[in-house]
Design a protein around this motif. Structure first.
Motif, PDB file in Angstrom:
ATOM      1  N   VAL A 172       7.907  -2.393  -6.016  1.00 48.51           N
ATOM      2  CA  VAL A 172       7.375  -1.031  -5.953  1.00 48.51           C
ATOM      3  C   VAL A 172       6.020  -0.953  -6.649  1.00 48.51           C
ATOM      4  CG1 VAL A 172       7.760   1.361  -6.684  1.00 48.51           C
ATOM      5  CG2 VAL A 172       9.660   0.024  -5.774  1.00 48.51           C
ATOM      6  N   PHE A 173       5.897  -1.571  -7.824  1.00 51.87           N
ATOM      7  CA  PHE A 173       4.616  -1.524  -8.529  1.00 51.87           C
ATOM      8  C   PHE A 173       3.541  -2.286  -7.763  1.00 51.87           C
ATOM      9  CE2 PHE A 173       1.407  -3.043 -11.482  1.00 51.87           C
ATOM     10  CZ  PHE A 173       1.062  -1.872 -12.145  1.00 51.87           C
ATOM     11  N   THR A 174       3.880  -3.421  -7.182  1.00 50.98           N
ATOM     12  CA  THR A 174       2.905  -4.220  -6.441  1.00 50.98           C
ATOM     13  C   THR A 174       2.309  -3.426  -5.293  1.00 50.98           C
ATOM     14  OG1 THR A 174       4.011  -6.295  -7.024  1.00 50.98           O
ATOM     15  CG2 THR A 174       2.557  -6.334  -5.111  1.00 50.98           C
ATOM     16  N   TYR A 175       3.130  -2.583  -4.645  1.00 52.86           N
ATOM     17  CA  TYR A 175       2.631  -1.759  -3.542  1.00 52.86           C
ATOM     18  C   TYR A 175       1.505  -0.841  -4.023  1.00 52.86           C
ATOM     19  CZ  TYR A 175       2.726   1.833   0.130  1.00 52.86           C
ATOM     20  OH  TYR A 175       2.379   2.723   1.113  1.00 52.86           O
ATOM     21  N   THR A 176       1.723  -0.146  -5.118  1.00 49.88           N
ATOM     22  CA  THR A 176       0.687   0.739  -5.647  1.00 49.88           C
ATOM     23  C   THR A 176      -0.500  -0.053  -6.188  1.00 49.88           C
ATOM     24  OG1 THR A 176       2.223   2.532  -6.193  1.00 49.88           O
ATOM     25  CG2 THR A 176       0.177   2.436  -7.448  1.00 49.88           C
ATOM     26  N   GLN A 177      -0.222  -1.134  -6.900  1.00 49.82           N
ATOM     27  CA  GLN A 177      -1.301  -1.943  -7.474  1.00 49.82           C
ATOM     28  C   GLN A 177      -2.235  -2.479  -6.401  1.00 49.82           C
ATOM     29  OE1 GLN A 177      -0.173  -5.836  -8.892  1.00 49.82           O
ATOM     30  NE2 GLN A 177      -1.580  -5.712 -10.625  1.00 49.82           N
ATOM     31  N   ARG A 178      -1.677  -3.058  -5.361  1.00 52.18           N
ATOM     32  CA  ARG A 178      -2.499  -3.652  -4.303  1.00 52.18           C
ATOM     33  C   ARG A 178      -3.255  -2.580  -3.523  1.00 52.18           C
ATOM     34  NH1 ARG A 178      -0.996  -9.004  -2.571  1.00 52.18           N
ATOM     35  NH2 ARG A 178      -1.600  -8.384  -0.465  1.00 52.18           N
ATOM     36  N   SER A 204       7.565   6.448 -12.334  1.00 56.18           N
ATOM     37  CA  SER A 204       8.422   7.428 -11.654  1.00 56.18           C
ATOM     38  C   SER A 204       8.965   6.875 -10.339  1.00 56.18           C
ATOM     39  CB  SER A 204       7.632   8.720 -11.396  1.00 56.18           C
ATOM     40  OG  SER A 204       7.292   9.361 -12.604  1.00 56.18           O
ATOM     41  N   TYR A 205       8.104   6.277  -9.534  1.00 55.21           N
ATOM     42  CA  TYR A 205       8.568   5.722  -8.256  1.00 55.21           C
ATOM     43  C   TYR A 205       9.481   4.516  -8.470  1.00 55.21           C
ATOM     44  CZ  TYR A 205       5.140   8.829  -6.183  1.00 55.21           C
ATOM     45  OH  TYR A 205       4.431   9.953  -5.830  1.00 55.21           O
ATOM     46  N   VAL A 235      -4.261   0.475  -4.603  1.00 60.56           N
ATOM     47  CA  VAL A 235      -5.338   1.028  -5.425  1.00 60.56           C
ATOM     48  C   VAL A 235      -6.478   0.026  -5.565  1.00 60.56           C
ATOM     49  CG1 VAL A 235      -5.933   1.822  -7.736  1.00 60.56           C
ATOM     50  CG2 VAL A 235      -3.822   2.608  -6.662  1.00 60.56           C
ATOM     51  N   SER A 236      -6.147  -1.231  -5.792  1.00 57.43           N
ATOM     52  CA  SER A 236      -7.181  -2.260  -5.931  1.00 57.43           C
ATOM     53  C   SER A 236      -7.966  -2.433  -4.632  1.00 57.43           C
ATOM     54  CB  SER A 236      -6.543  -3.586  -6.347  1.00 57.43           C
ATOM     55  OG  SER A 236      -5.886  -3.468  -7.597  1.00 57.43           O
ATOM     56  N   ALA A 237      -7.265  -2.415  -3.506  1.00 55.04           N
ATOM     57  CA  ALA A 237      -7.946  -2.540  -2.215  1.00 55.04           C
ATOM     58  C   ALA A 237      -8.799  -1.312  -1.931  1.00 55.04           C
ATOM     59  CB  ALA A 237      -6.917  -2.733  -1.098  1.00 55.04           C
ATOM     60  N   GLY A 238      -8.299  -0.139  -2.306  1.00 52.72           N
ATOM     61  CA  GLY A 238      -9.077   1.079  -2.108  1.00 52.72           C
ATOM     62  C   GLY A 238     -10.386   1.052  -2.872  1.00 52.72           C
ATOM     63  N   ALA A 239     -10.381   0.488  -4.073  1.00 51.59           N
ATOM     64  CA  ALA A 239     -11.599   0.414  -4.883  1.00 51.59           C
ATOM     65  C   ALA A 239     -12.674  -0.434  -4.210  1.00 51.59           C
ATOM     66  CB  ALA A 239     -11.267  -0.145  -6.260  1.00 51.59           C
ATOM     67  N   ARG A 240     -12.257  -1.383  -3.360  1.00 50.27           N
ATOM     68  CA  ARG A 240     -13.221  -2.257  -2.672  1.00 50.27           C
ATOM     69  C   ARG A 240     -13.497  -1.825  -1.239  1.00 50.27           C
ATOM     70  NH1 ARG A 240      -9.472  -5.862  -4.930  1.00 50.27           N
ATOM     71  NH2 ARG A 240      -8.592  -6.199  -2.846  1.00 50.27           N
ATOM     72  N   SER A 241     -12.820  -0.801  -0.762  1.00 57.14           N
ATOM     73  CA  SER A 241     -12.885  -0.460   0.660  1.00 57.14           C
ATOM     74  C   SER A 241     -14.268   0.006   1.106  1.00 57.14           C
ATOM     75  CB  SER A 241     -11.845   0.624   0.986  1.00 57.14           C
ATOM     76  OG  SER A 241     -12.093   1.795   0.230  1.00 57.14           O
ATOM     77  N   ILE A 242     -15.006   0.689   0.248  1.00 55.50           N
ATOM     78  CA  ILE A 242     -16.352   1.142   0.616  1.00 55.50           C
ATOM     79  C   ILE A 242     -17.387   0.082   0.276  1.00 55.50           C
ATOM     80  CG2 ILE A 242     -18.114   2.884   0.201  1.00 55.50           C
ATOM     81  CD1 ILE A 242     -15.719   3.898   1.775  1.00 55.50           C
ATOM     82  N   SER A 243     -17.383  -0.394  -0.957  1.00 52.67           N
ATOM     83  CA  SER A 243     -18.379  -1.379  -1.374  1.00 52.67           C
ATOM     84  C   SER A 243     -18.265  -2.688  -0.602  1.00 52.67           C
ATOM     85  CB  SER A 243     -18.239  -1.658  -2.876  1.00 52.67           C
ATOM     86  OG  SER A 243     -16.935  -2.135  -3.190  1.00 52.67           O
ATOM     87  N   GLY A 244     -17.092  -3.007  -0.091  1.00 54.96           N
ATOM     88  CA  GLY A 244     -16.907  -4.247   0.659  1.00 54.96           C
ATOM     89  C   GLY A 244     -17.141  -4.129   2.147  1.00 54.96           C
ATOM     90  N   ASN A 245     -17.478  -2.926   2.626  1.00 55.04           N
ATOM     91  CA  ASN A 245     -17.696  -2.729   4.073  1.00 55.04           C
ATOM     92  C   ASN A 245     -18.998  -1.981   4.336  1.00 55.04           C
ATOM     93  OD1 ASN A 245     -15.015  -3.546   5.609  1.00 55.04           O
ATOM     94  ND2 ASN A 245     -14.364  -2.460   3.763  1.00 55.04           N
ATOM     95  N   LEU A 295       6.671   9.383  -0.325  1.00 56.52           N
ATOM     96  CA  LEU A 295       5.989  10.028  -1.443  1.00 56.52           C
ATOM     97  C   LEU A 295       5.066   9.054  -2.160  1.00 56.52           C
ATOM     98  CD1 LEU A 295       8.860  12.211  -2.966  1.00 56.52           C
ATOM     99  CD2 LEU A 295       6.938  12.963  -1.558  1.00 56.52           C
ATOM    100  N   GLN A 296       5.518   7.821  -2.338  1.00 52.38           N
ATOM    101  CA  GLN A 296       4.664   6.827  -2.977  1.00 52.38           C
ATOM    102  C   GLN A 296       3.436   6.530  -2.129  1.00 52.38           C
ATOM    103  OE1 GLN A 296       6.458   3.011  -3.699  1.00 52.38           O
ATOM    104  NE2 GLN A 296       4.804   2.313  -5.029  1.00 52.38           N
ATOM    105  N   THR A 297       3.606   6.488  -0.816  1.00 58.14           N
ATOM    106  CA  THR A 297       2.472   6.249   0.077  1.00 58.14           C
ATOM    107  C   THR A 297       1.455   7.374  -0.008  1.00 58.14           C
ATOM    108  OG1 THR A 297       3.864   4.970   1.607  1.00 58.14           O
ATOM    109  CG2 THR A 297       1.801   5.856   2.476  1.00 58.14           C
ATOM    110  N   LEU A 298       1.938   8.616  -0.084  1.00 60.97           N
ATOM    111  CA  LEU A 298       1.021   9.752  -0.227  1.00 60.97           C
ATOM    112  C   LEU A 298       0.240   9.647  -1.537  1.00 60.97           C
ATOM    113  CD1 LEU A 298       3.237  12.704   1.049  1.00 60.97           C
ATOM    114  CD2 LEU A 298       1.520  11.395   2.310  1.00 60.97           C
ATOM    115  N   PHE A 299       0.939   9.271  -2.603  1.00 56.97           N
ATOM    116  CA  PHE A 299       0.240   9.068  -3.875  1.00 56.97           C
ATOM    117  C   PHE A 299      -0.776   7.941  -3.757  1.00 56.97           C
ATOM    118  CE2 PHE A 299      -0.109   6.448  -7.694  1.00 56.97           C
ATOM    119  CZ  PHE A 299      -0.719   7.346  -8.554  1.00 56.97           C
ATOM    120  N   ASN A 300      -0.388   6.841  -3.130  1.00 58.23           N
ATOM    121  CA  ASN A 300      -1.289   5.693  -2.996  1.00 58.23           C
ATOM    122  C   ASN A 300      -2.540   6.053  -2.195  1.00 58.23           C
ATOM    123  OD1 ASN A 300       0.572   4.227  -4.416  1.00 58.23           O
ATOM    124  ND2 ASN A 300       1.266   2.991  -2.693  1.00 58.23           N
TER     125      ASN A 300
END
Length: 295
Positions: free
Chosen positions: A104-110, A247-248, A112-122, A179-184
């Motif tokens: 569950v934590f890996t899903y959020t971690q990956r 929480s999740y 969020v980390s991918a989101g941080a690179r989504s603009i700068s990496g494209n 719910l976790q996906t919406l948060f992510n």
């Protein structure tokens, strides 16, 4: 002559307004922006799926790494924290406890980390094509969700092997994941904007994620460790339970592990975090829509 030069730009601006012309990179109104995102849903899904397929195409085991990676991480943490440091002594079915927390934590971690690179990496894609920039963080979230589906299948099998019975509560698993996906999505949008503006964020993010991991009770029982072992006040444990990742994790453990009893407020925390993160994330990302790809 100078008067003509001064009035020409004004005349052009007035002419553009009269005919409803806008700059190509202008930020649309928020409802229009959401509608544009929905119209490009097929692009988002296809982009996410293609990234998933190509991610492990060069390795011998291919897509199996989606499952092997969190399992290897869980095995390392089990040896270190469960056996060597004795973290499993007061926790029933520690295997299911740890694996649920890791997946569950890996899903959020990956995400969020991918989101941080989504603009700068494209940047090349952003500068070449006109589309809602939120499509990229959304695609990265869907990519990680596709990987999670495989991991959750493995987790369910392991939980059954450890002796946990199937109950009606298992029907709540999709609710937790939605719910976790919406948060992510919301968290990924926030980090996408920050990652586009702060060049050093990707260097700091691994340390932030590691701190978040340790504060989310992935490999220890929060109340027993914080109140029982460390002797800290109850409110510290409550604050740790109410952080979104914890929480999740706790709600999913409550569903899968019969002996696990988290605070009742955990499910409400999951709901609140999902709504707040999604709304705030979209609004925060949209506010900078016309600045992505510049510079």
């Amino acid at each position: 002559m100078s008067q003509v030069e001064d009035t020409a730009p004004q005349s052009l601006a007035e002419l553009a307004r009269r005919h409803g012309l806008r700059p190509a990179i202008a930020r649309p109104r928020f409802p229009v922006y959401l509608r544009q995102l929905w119209q490009r849903r097929h692009f988002v899904l296809t982009y996410a799926t293609s990234r998933n397929v190509s991610k492990y195409s060069g390795s011998a085991l291919g897509q199996l790494w989606q499952v092997i990676t969190p399992l290897l991480n869980a095995a390392i943490y089990y040896v270190m924290f469960g056996l060597i440091l004795g973290g499993s002594r007061n926790i029933e079915n520690y295997t299911a406890f740890l694996l649920t927390g890791m997946f569950v934590f890996t899903y959020t971690q990956r995400t969020v980390s991918a989101g941080a690179r989504s603009i700068s990496g494209n940047l090349s894609l952003i500068r070449a094509l006109h589309f809602p920039r939120a499509s990229l963080p959304l695609a990265y979230t869907i990519q990680e969700l596709q990987q999670l589906v495989i991991s959750m299948g493995v987790l369910v099998i392991i939980v059954l092997i450890t002796g946990e019975p199937v109950t009606w509560f298992w029907l709540m698993i999709p609710v937790v994941l939605v719910l976790q996906t919406l948060f992510n999505i919301g968290a990924g949008l926030v980090l996408a904007r920050l990652g586009a503006q702060l060049r050093d964020l990707n260097q700091l993010l691994p340390f932030i994620m590691r701190t978040w991991l340790y504060a989310s009770g992935v490999f220890f029982a929060i109340h027993d460790k914080v109140v029982g072992t460390a002797g800290l006040p109850d409110w510290v444990a409550t604050a740790m339970y109410l952080n979104p990742a914890a929480s999740y994790i706790e709600w999913m453990r409550d569903i899968l592990i019969g002996s696990h009893n988290p605070p009742q407020a955990v499910w409400l925390s999951c709901l609140v975090w999902a709504v707040v993160a999604l709304v705030a994330g979209f609004w925060y990302f949209w506010r900078a829509e016309d600045r992505y790809g510049r510079g």
